[in-house]
Design a protein around this motif. Structure first.
Motif, PDB file in Angstrom:
ATOM      1  N   PRO A 149     -33.082  30.037  50.705  1.00  0.00           N
ATOM      2  CA  PRO A 149     -32.504  28.919  51.458  1.00  0.00           C
ATOM      3  C   PRO A 149     -32.147  29.360  52.880  1.00  0.00           C
ATOM      4  O   PRO A 149     -31.748  30.505  53.104  1.00  0.00           O
ATOM      5  N   MET A 150     -32.314  28.448  53.819  1.00  0.00           N
ATOM      6  CA  MET A 150     -32.020  28.748  55.216  1.00  0.00           C
ATOM      7  C   MET A 150     -30.771  27.977  55.639  1.00  0.00           C
ATOM      8  O   MET A 150     -30.750  26.742  55.552  1.00  0.00           O
ATOM      9  N   PRO A 151     -29.714  28.661  56.078  1.00  0.00           N
ATOM     10  CA  PRO A 151     -28.517  27.941  56.534  1.00  0.00           C
ATOM     11  C   PRO A 151     -28.832  27.165  57.808  1.00  0.00           C
ATOM     12  O   PRO A 151     -29.374  27.710  58.765  1.00  0.00           O
ATOM     13  N   LEU A 152     -28.537  25.890  57.788  1.00  0.00           N
ATOM     14  CA  LEU A 152     -28.880  25.011  58.906  1.00  0.00           C
ATOM     15  C   LEU A 152     -28.160  25.420  60.188  1.00  0.00           C
ATOM     16  O   LEU A 152     -28.720  25.298  61.278  1.00  0.00           O
ATOM     17  N   ILE A 195     -43.140  23.061  62.408  1.00  0.00           N
ATOM     18  CA  ILE A 195     -42.900  21.914  61.521  1.00  0.00           C
ATOM     19  C   ILE A 195     -42.821  22.427  60.095  1.00  0.00           C
ATOM     20  O   ILE A 195     -43.669  23.194  59.640  1.00  0.00           O
ATOM     21  N   THR A 196     -41.792  21.979  59.380  1.00  0.00           N
ATOM     22  CA  THR A 196     -41.597  22.419  58.004  1.00  0.00           C
ATOM     23  C   THR A 196     -41.115  21.251  57.147  1.00  0.00           C
ATOM     24  O   THR A 196     -40.573  20.279  57.654  1.00  0.00           O
ATOM     25  N   ALA A 220     -38.968  18.614  59.396  1.00  0.00           N
ATOM     26  CA  ALA A 220     -38.169  19.039  60.537  1.00  0.00           C
ATOM     27  C   ALA A 220     -38.934  20.051  61.379  1.00  0.00           C
ATOM     28  O   ALA A 220     -39.827  20.741  60.886  1.00  0.00           O
ATOM     29  N   MET A 221     -38.564  20.093  62.643  1.00  0.00           N
ATOM     30  CA  MET A 221     -39.048  21.139  63.536  1.00  0.00           C
ATOM     31  C   MET A 221     -37.979  22.222  63.510  1.00  0.00           C
ATOM     32  O   MET A 221     -36.841  21.992  63.927  1.00  0.00           O
ATOM     33  N   CYS A 274     -32.921  23.217  64.795  1.00  0.00           N
ATOM     34  CA  CYS A 274     -33.580  22.268  63.898  1.00  0.00           C
ATOM     35  C   CYS A 274     -33.491  20.850  64.427  1.00  0.00           C
ATOM     36  O   CYS A 274     -32.429  20.398  64.831  1.00  0.00           O
ATOM     37  N   GLN A 275     -34.632  20.154  64.400  1.00  0.00           N
ATOM     38  CA  GLN A 275     -34.681  18.737  64.747  1.00  0.00           C
ATOM     39  C   GLN A 275     -35.372  18.010  63.596  1.00  0.00           C
ATOM     40  O   GLN A 275     -36.538  18.269  63.300  1.00  0.00           O
TER      41      GLN A 275
END
Length: 146
Positions: free
Chosen positions: A123-126, A100-101, A94-95, A131-132
């Motif tokens: 953890p990263m909350p979406l 990019i990750t 994802a971007m 995010c793409q």
């Protein structure tokens, strides 16, 4: 986890059959079978095996250590499919906020998170991210130093 390079899969990869022995145990056979018997007419084409939709598949190499517990190491090559809809449990590319990750998509309660495979990274909350999703990781190719 970041990337080194992103390469598109060939839209019509040439067939490349590699020897692919049928590994079966034998019982109740007398005599000595030919060692080459298992290699007769069996080949494996990695494009056919790994690339399901060439027009939506790309490869990328990895730098970083955020996914080591999930079997993705520095220098590994990922096969990423853009045609797969991401679901919780999938490893995605994802971007995120312009970078990019590679992370695992997880559902915790009612919220989606991007999670690494290394406890050093939270953890990263979406919902809090721009995010793409670029695609879902279908395969990891890991080469050993020999």
């Amino acid at each position: 986890m970041t990337h080194d390079t992103i390469l598109a899969a060939h839209p019509a990869p040439p067939a490349l059959g590699l020897p692919y022995p049928l590994a079966l145990g034998r019982a109740g056979i007398s005599g000595f079978p030919s060692p080459a018997q298992d290699y007769e007419d069996r080949t494996l084409d990695l494009n056919e095996r790994l690339v399901k939709k060439p027009s939506s598949t790309f490869f990328m190499s990895i730098t970083g250590d955020s996914m080591v517990a999930l079997g993705i190491n520095e220098g590994d090559l990922l096969l990423v499919d853009r045609s797969v809809d991401p679901r919780p449990g999938h490893i995605i590319v994802a971007m995120v906020d312009g970078e990019i990750t590679v992370k695992r998509l997880e559902l915790r309660g009612e919220r989606h998170f991007l999670c690494s495979g290394n406890p050093r990274y939270a953890p990263m909350p979406l919902a809090a991210l721009e995010c793409q999703v670029w695609g879902v990781v279908r395969s990891v190719i890991h080469e050993y130093n020999v």
